[in-house]
Design an enzyme around this catalytic site. Sequence first.
Site, mmCIF file in Angstrom:
data_model
loop_
_atom_site.group_PDB
_atom_site.id
_atom_site.type_symbol
_atom_site.label_atom_id
_atom_site.label_comp_id
_atom_site.label_asym_id
_atom_site.label_seq_id
_atom_site.Cartn_x
_atom_site.Cartn_y
_atom_site.Cartn_z
ATOM 1 N N SER A 124 1.539 3.299 -2.986
ATOM 2 C CA SER A 124 1.816 5.013 -4.182
ATOM 3 C C SER A 124 3.283 5.798 -3.639
ATOM 4 O O SER A 124 3.398 5.511 -2.353
ATOM 5 C CB SER A 124 0.662 5.612 -3.869
ATOM 6 O OG SER A 124 0.330 6.727 -4.302
ATOM 7 N N TYR A 148 -6.342 8.783 2.075
ATOM 8 C CA TYR A 148 -5.821 8.267 1.106
ATOM 9 C C TYR A 148 -4.680 7.424 1.486
ATOM 10 O O TYR A 148 -4.098 6.302 1.634
ATOM 11 C CB TYR A 148 -5.882 8.737 -0.170
ATOM 12 C CG TYR A 148 -5.518 7.626 -1.109
ATOM 13 C CD1 TYR A 148 -5.985 6.311 -1.377
ATOM 14 C CD2 TYR A 148 -4.193 7.844 -1.786
ATOM 15 C CE1 TYR A 148 -5.246 4.891 -2.271
ATOM 16 C CE2 TYR A 148 -3.393 7.206 -2.776
ATOM 17 C CZ TYR A 148 -3.857 6.001 -2.364
ATOM 18 O OH TYR A 148 -3.284 5.067 -4.248
ATOM 19 N N LYS A 152 -2.514 3.894 3.047
ATOM 20 C CA LYS A 152 -1.401 3.308 2.297
ATOM 21 C C LYS A 152 0.096 2.814 3.371
ATOM 22 O O LYS A 152 0.771 2.144 3.515
ATOM 23 C CB LYS A 152 -0.558 3.907 1.252
ATOM 24 C CG LYS A 152 -1.814 3.254 -0.207
ATOM 25 C CD LYS A 152 -2.052 2.587 -0.649
ATOM 26 C CE LYS A 152 -3.509 2.234 -1.758
ATOM 27 N NZ LYS A 152 -3.879 1.030 -1.901
HETATM 28 P P1 NAD Z 1 -9.293 0.679 -9.618
HETATM 29 O O1 NAD Z 1 -10.094 1.538 -9.010
HETATM 30 O O2 NAD Z 1 -9.028 1.319 -10.857
HETATM 31 O O3 NAD Z 1 -9.215 -0.292 -8.648
HETATM 32 C C1 NAD Z 1 -9.288 -1.366 -7.443
HETATM 33 C C2 NAD Z 1 -10.210 -2.195 -7.342
HETATM 34 O O4 NAD Z 1 -10.887 -2.817 -5.969
HETATM 35 C C3 NAD Z 1 -11.816 -1.845 -8.182
HETATM 36 O O5 NAD Z 1 -12.011 -2.971 -8.763
HETATM 37 C C4 NAD Z 1 -12.707 -1.861 -7.712
HETATM 38 O O6 NAD Z 1 -14.130 -2.520 -7.491
HETATM 39 C C5 NAD Z 1 -11.933 -3.117 -6.102
HETATM 40 N N1 NAD Z 1 -12.256 -2.590 -4.811
HETATM 41 C C6 NAD Z 1 -12.049 -1.577 -4.195
HETATM 42 N N2 NAD Z 1 -12.613 -1.896 -2.224
HETATM 43 C C7 NAD Z 1 -12.481 -3.712 -2.421
HETATM 44 C C8 NAD Z 1 -13.484 -4.420 -1.826
HETATM 45 N N3 NAD Z 1 -13.340 -3.849 -0.641
HETATM 46 N N4 NAD Z 1 -13.390 -5.335 -1.850
HETATM 47 C C9 NAD Z 1 -13.285 -6.048 -3.228
HETATM 48 N N5 NAD Z 1 -13.204 -5.584 -4.180
HETATM 49 C C10 NAD Z 1 -12.688 -4.105 -4.017
HETATM 50 O O7 NAD Z 1 -8.309 1.374 -8.809
HETATM 51 P P2 NAD Z 1 -5.965 1.534 -10.138
HETATM 52 O O8 NAD Z 1 -6.085 2.442 -9.981
HETATM 53 O O9 NAD Z 1 -6.653 -0.113 -10.593
HETATM 54 O O10 NAD Z 1 -5.994 1.081 -8.219
HETATM 55 C C11 NAD Z 1 -5.147 -0.069 -8.173
HETATM 56 C C12 NAD Z 1 -4.580 -0.158 -6.253
HETATM 57 O O11 NAD Z 1 -3.050 0.605 -6.867
HETATM 58 C C13 NAD Z 1 -4.974 0.416 -5.412
HETATM 59 O O12 NAD Z 1 -5.065 0.344 -4.376
HETATM 60 C C14 NAD Z 1 -4.879 1.800 -5.429
HETATM 61 O O13 NAD Z 1 -4.560 2.274 -4.636
HETATM 62 C C15 NAD Z 1 -3.404 1.562 -6.006
HETATM 63 N N6 NAD Z 1 -2.165 2.779 -6.564
HETATM 64 C C16 NAD Z 1 -3.021 3.343 -7.442
HETATM 65 C C17 NAD Z 1 -2.562 4.441 -8.909
HETATM 66 C C18 NAD Z 1 -2.769 5.556 -9.624
HETATM 67 O O14 NAD Z 1 -2.562 6.080 -10.358
HETATM 68 N N7 NAD Z 1 -4.374 4.704 -10.562
HETATM 69 C C19 NAD Z 1 -1.597 5.167 -7.665
HETATM 70 C C20 NAD Z 1 -1.233 4.264 -6.676
HETATM 71 C C21 NAD Z 1 -1.256 3.410 -6.399
HETATM 72 C C1 WQD Z 2 -0.435 15.070 -12.826
HETATM 73 C C2 WQD Z 2 -0.074 15.840 -12.705
HETATM 74 C C3 WQD Z 2 -1.403 17.544 -11.274
HETATM 75 C C4 WQD Z 2 -5.199 16.980 -13.777
HETATM 76 C C5 WQD Z 2 -2.382 11.163 -8.118
HETATM 77 C C6 WQD Z 2 -2.274 10.765 -6.615
HETATM 78 C C7 WQD Z 2 -1.527 9.702 -7.021
HETATM 79 C C8 WQD Z 2 -1.782 8.024 -7.015
HETATM 80 C C9 WQD Z 2 -1.407 8.723 -8.689
HETATM 81 C C10 WQD Z 2 -2.988 6.815 -6.495
HETATM 82 C C11 WQD Z 2 -0.191 16.775 -12.078
HETATM 83 C C12 WQD Z 2 -1.906 17.930 -13.078
HETATM 84 C C13 WQD Z 2 -3.886 16.629 -13.434
HETATM 85 C C14 WQD Z 2 -5.883 18.197 -14.678
HETATM 86 C C15 WQD Z 2 -3.605 18.887 -14.559
HETATM 87 N N1 WQD Z 2 -2.636 8.113 -6.754
HETATM 88 N N2 WQD Z 2 -3.630 18.110 -13.497
HETATM 89 N N3 WQD Z 2 -4.494 19.171 -14.689
HETATM 90 O O1 WQD Z 2 -1.098 14.265 -8.612
HETATM 91 O O2 WQD Z 2 0.482 13.033 -9.386
HETATM 92 O O3 WQD Z 2 -1.258 11.401 -8.141
HETATM 93 O O4 WQD Z 2 -2.431 9.960 -9.047
HETATM 94 O O5 WQD Z 2 -1.568 6.118 -5.261
HETATM 95 O O6 WQD Z 2 -1.503 9.727 -5.067
HETATM 96 O O7 WQD Z 2 -2.696 12.096 -6.537
HETATM 97 O O8 WQD Z 2 -2.038 12.259 -10.589
HETATM 98 O O9 WQD Z 2 -2.981 12.665 -12.873
HETATM 99 O O10 WQD Z 2 -4.155 14.176 -10.879
HETATM 100 O O11 WQD Z 2 -1.916 14.801 -11.717
HETATM 101 O O12 WQD Z 2 -2.927 20.140 -14.532
HETATM 102 O O13 WQD Z 2 -6.976 17.968 -14.617
HETATM 103 O O14 WQD Z 2 -1.378 16.965 -13.819
HETATM 104 O O15 WQD Z 2 -1.389 18.731 -10.755
HETATM 105 O O16 WQD Z 2 0.847 18.369 -11.737
HETATM 106 P P1 WQD Z 2 -1.167 13.036 -8.917
HETATM 107 P P2 WQD Z 2 -2.736 12.908 -11.773
#
Ligand code: NAD
Ligand code: WQD
Length: 329
Positions: A124, A148, A152
């Site tokens: 991330s 979190y 990572k």
């Molecule tokens: P999500 O929660 O929709 O998907 C994660 C999946 O993993 C879920 O289906 C959950 O049931 C499964 N899971 C969690 N722990 C498990 C375990 N121990 N065994 C088996 N299954 C398990 O999340 P997402 O948004 O699809 O994110 C996927 C990956 O991307 C994650 O590693 C997250 O940290 C990373 N990521 C997400 C974002 C974002 O904004 N969505 C941003 C950066 C990184």
């Molecule tokens: C985006 C912008 C908020 C909600 C998060 C995690 C990051 C990654 C992606 C996993 C920011 C603003 C948000 C609301 C708002 N996930 N906001 N009102 O914080 O950039 O990233 O998701 O790895 O680790 O921290 O994403 O969508 O929460 O926010 O004004 O109700 O929107 O302040 O500027 P963020 P976000």
Amino acid sequence: MVILVTGGTGYIGSHTCLALLEAGFTVIVADNLCNSRAETLDRVMQITNKEIIFYEIDVTNAASVEQIFTDHRIEGVIHFAAYKAVGESVREPLKYYHNNINSTLVLAEACLKHEVRRFVLSSSATVYGENDVPFVESMKLQPTANPYGESKIISERILRDVANANSWFSVAILRYFNPVGAHVSGLIGEEPRGTPGNLMPYITQVAKGKIGKLSVFGGDYPTVDGTGVRDYIHVMDLAEGHVAAMNLLGEGIHTYNLGTGKGTSVLELISIFEEEVGIKVPFEIMERRPGDIAECYAEVSKAKEELYWNVKRDIRDMCRDAWRFESNL
Ligand code: NAD
Ligand code: WQD
């Protein structure tokens, strides 16, 4: 190639399964459904007209993971399974360290034992902390304020050490920026449980009338209009980045930013969404959200040059596709 996708029923995982199937890969999903539903895979199979093999298991359980590696000749692993809520990770750090780190350890051990050469980790942009934008892969990672992000950084480090010790083991660390949107079919998308923590699902739920108005967190950042700037990336572009990594990954460990390289402010996103969807999104500017930074966007030339990957969808596509999925729910 036979790919094990952990977390494959989740938001990014399900879109990646779809992209992998379309690219001709065989897909096996391992997910314990702690944040997703098995029916999502039915939708992916419906869209692609291809099969997915599903194991409902916890990937921190070494015996369950071993069973998959004995049942199938896995050739690559994409590891999405993790907990991802930043705020919850501050309240329950051990839950996050346990799940996100043990799952990486168990999968890396299985890969070494079964000589699986390709591993892709979901990382991330959060690992960059408060570096100056744009974030570049070579930057020194900052200790982040939340478990979190730390989980990572530790997972990246574990895989780096394993790759350094085993020259045949290839790892891609993919650092995602802000994934939003949904598959163009409107059949799969982001389905947060309870009130959304992220901006785009919050906007779509306000537009649908499920929530009265959006709170904009902070109007006094040193940005174009005072609101936070982020690098939103269409989830299908992100999914296709994983296919590129699986196809082109060289030996050793390689880290890639997956973003667009462009920042969009909260107010800009609201206004583009309103234009594309034709629905007003009422909002109010509130206090800053603790832990937020002003700007976060990627330098993306490395992924473009080495993976021949580029985004194909813009912020307007992201708004339209996110809305199509929300309005189908
Ligand atoms: P999500 O929660 O929709 O998907 C994660 C999946 O993993 C879920 O289906 C959950 O049931 C499964 N899971 C969690 N722990 C498990 C375990 N121990 N065994 C088996 N299954 C398990 O999340 P997402 O948004 O699809 O994110 C996927 C990956 O991307 C994650 O590693 C997250 O940290 C990373 N990521 C997400 C974002 C974002 O904004 N969505 C941003 C950066 C990184
Ligand atoms: C985006 C912008 C908020 C909600 C998060 C995690 C990051 C990654 C992606 C996993 C920011 C603003 C948000 C609301 C708002 N996930 N906001 N009102 O914080 O950039 O990233 O998701 O790895 O680790 O921290 O994403 O969508 O929460 O926010 O004004 O109700 O929107 O302040 O500027 P963020 P976000």
